[in-house]
Every structure is written in C-alpha cells, then in structure tokens.
Write an enzyme that holds these catalytic residues in place. Structure first.
Site, PDB file in Angstrom:
ATOM      1  N   ARG A 187       0.896  -1.213   0.086  1.00  9.90           N
ATOM      2  CA  ARG A 187       0.118  -0.016   0.178  1.00  9.90           C
ATOM      3  C   ARG A 187       0.906   1.285  -0.176  1.00  9.90           C
ATOM      4  O   ARG A 187       0.573   2.262   0.594  1.00  9.90           O
ATOM      5  CB  ARG A 187      -1.138  -0.101   1.024  1.00  9.90           C
ATOM      6  N   SER A 237     -11.292  -0.649   2.051  1.00  9.66           N
ATOM      7  CA  SER A 237     -10.629  -1.218   3.660  1.00  9.66           C
ATOM      8  C   SER A 237     -10.068  -0.098   4.295  1.00  9.66           C
ATOM      9  O   SER A 237      -9.409   0.853   3.603  1.00  9.66           O
ATOM     10  CB  SER A 237      -9.559  -2.102   3.135  1.00  9.66           C
ATOM     11  N   GLU A 307      -5.420   2.997   6.397  1.00 10.78           N
ATOM     12  CA  GLU A 307      -5.511   2.973   4.854  1.00 10.78           C
ATOM     13  C   GLU A 307      -5.804   4.045   4.259  1.00 10.78           C
ATOM     14  O   GLU A 307      -5.341   4.382   3.076  1.00 10.78           O
ATOM     15  CB  GLU A 307      -6.107   1.667   4.398  1.00 10.78           C
TER      16      GLU A 307
END
Length: 312
Positions: A187, A237, A307
């Site tokens: 990520r 998410s 995130e």
C-alpha cells in the site's frame, strides 16, 4: 461566496488560479463540495477545483500553486479519501475526466492515463485477451490511485504488472519512474513522498484465454459482492493489514462489528470496512476509527494503521 482561508487573505491569490484556468480553458469550480468527489460521500467544500485535460495544463497549475504557495491536492475518483467536514483551502486537481485514455502500446503493454477507472482498465485487458489484472477487477479507484498505493487484492498487486509511471513533478516538469524506482511495497509507492502527480501508467501483461480471464474476473467480483458492503458509501478497506493478522477479524473479535458513531458504522457484513450508513460526517468516521484502533490495541496488542488518506 468564496471560501477564503488565511492562505488566500494576502491578496486575491485564488483569483490568480481562476484567471489561469480561464486562460488555459480549464473547467473549474469554486466551493465545490468534496462529498461529490469521494466514494465516502463525505467532505466539505474545496476552495477551488480544477479539471485539467492535458499534461501542459497540469504543469501550469502546478507552477502557479508552487509560486503562490497554495497547497495542491490531486485526486482521481476519491476512492481512498476522507475529507474534513470543513472542506479544504487547497486547490484540488481532479484527474478523473480529463485523463481517462487507455490504449495498447504493443501486444502485451497497456498505457492508461491516471484518471481512468481501474475497472475499465481491467475490462480493456479482457477485451484484448490480456491476463494479469484480474485481481484488480472491482477495486474502486482510478489507475493513478492504484499505482500511488500499490493496490492489491486476492493475491495480486499493481507491482506485479506496473513497469513505468509518467508524472508531473513539483516544479511542473514531466518525468518518469521505471521499474524498481517506483518503490512499490504494501500500500505504498515512491509517489507518497516525492510530491509528483501521476499522469499515466504502463502495464506489462501477458496473452491469455479470454474465457479464463472472464471467468476469473466474474469469480472475484462475485466474492466482493458476497463479502463486502458495496451497497454503502465507503473508502474501501479502512485499515492496512497488520503483519500476521487481518484488520477486519481483529475488529470483529473485539466485538465492534456493527458499532456506530453518528452516521458511520463498522460494517455488519465485513468489519474491515467503515461505511457511511447515512449522512455520516468526517468526524463520525474518525471517531469510530479511533474507537477501533484503541480497542484493538487494548484487547489484542495490535496497532492498526489507517489505509484511508485523511485531508483537510
């Protein structure tokens, strides 16, 4: 009525950007609600939003913001973004409509502009009998966002197929990052820190059987529909996956599934998603995330990292 911050108070700096947009024939909006440009459907007004359609236009806006010390935020479809209820005094550059081209470079290489929806890129690959992007089918985001955060799912990541990115740097100059220089990790990419605006992606795929590619895509999109709360606005998410754990499982084990703060809720379908159940504010989401992080740390001893990108 214009949204002026302290940044704009010394002279009409905002007018300089508006005049530039007019000069370059760039569509722009003042006090544009950010909730209309994020998948969370949350966010107050942006002082100015511009919609460039060429790298030359992006370059001029970048230079103007640099010279006038105006903060610049580039977005695609806002799929991983939570914006303050008060909005932002930044100039928001929306790449979604003007940077949406997808084309073949050669038999196995695809070029996609950063604003193109990732789901359309996946369908383009299918139409051309190219395999390697099936994992990304259904990820709610733009191609630029996918590269920026090395989007991944179901065992695949952008780093498996992304070989080159074009960009505009902080000085308004065009450039590229190639291969390992993109620094793709979980990520994250080099673009988190280098201040460049991604304008295009080059992806190396492989020839495959269209029937098998479609079957895999259909399987994965059905898994998403079965397991994820796609019927509600969210930013995907909410937390990164802690090493050795799954964020959703930890949150559920702590009894937080279904927990609400205002209009925000830990999804009853998948605890890894904080959703906008109805008229949620940024403050609602942040408070619910705080509860999740503190509870998981207290009960499980595991630190959850956001995130979602939060901006003011």
């Amino acid at each position: 009525m214009r949204l002026f911050s302290a940044l704009f108070s010394s002279g009409d700096i905002l007018t300089q950007l508006i005049n530039l947009a007019k000069e370059l024939n760039i569509k722009y909006c003042e006090n544009e609600p950010m909730k209309n440009h994020t998948t969370f459907k949350i966010g107050g007004p942006a002082a100015l939003m511009v919609f460039p359609e060429s790298e030359a236009q992006v370059s001029r806006i970048v230079k103007c913001c640099r010279d006038t010390s105006i903060r610049l935020i580039a977005i695609g479809n806002g799929s991983n973004l939570l914006v303050s209820d008060k909005g932002t005094d930044a100039c928001v550059m929306c790449m979604e409509s003007g940077f949406s081209d997808i084309r073949l470079i050669d038999d196995e290489t695809v070029f996609a502009q950063s604003g193109a929806p990732l789901i359309r890129l996946c369908r383009f690959a299918l139409d051309n009998g190219l395999t390697g992007l099936e994992f990304a089918y259904g990820i709610p985001g733009s191609c630029g966002g996918a590269a920026f955060m090395n989007a991944g799912a179901y065992g695949g990541e952008m780093k498996d197929v992304l070989v080159k990115c074009s960009h505009i740097d902080e000085n308004g100059n065009t450039g590229f990052l190639v291969g390992k220089d993109i620094q793709l990790s979980y990520r994250r990419s080099a673009y988190y820190d280098n201040g460049c605006i991604i304008t295009g992606l080059y992806l190396k795929l492989k020839k495959g059987d269209k029937g098998k590619i479609k079957a895999k895509m259909d399987e994965l999109i059905q898994r998403r529909k079965d397991k994820q709360p796609l019927e509600f606005p969210s930013a995907g998410s909410t937390f990164k996956r802690p090493e050795g754990y799954f964020a959703g499982a930890l949150i559920e084990e702590c009894g937080l599934k279904g927990r609400t703060v205002g209009g925000a809720q830990v999804s009853e379908k998948h605890a890894g998603f904080v959703i906008n159940k109805g008229n949620a504010t940024c403050s609602d989401v942040l408070e619910l995330c705080r509860v999740c992080r503190e509870t998981v740390m207290k009960k499980k001893g595991v630190k959850l990292e956001m995130e979602i990108r939060v901006t003011e």
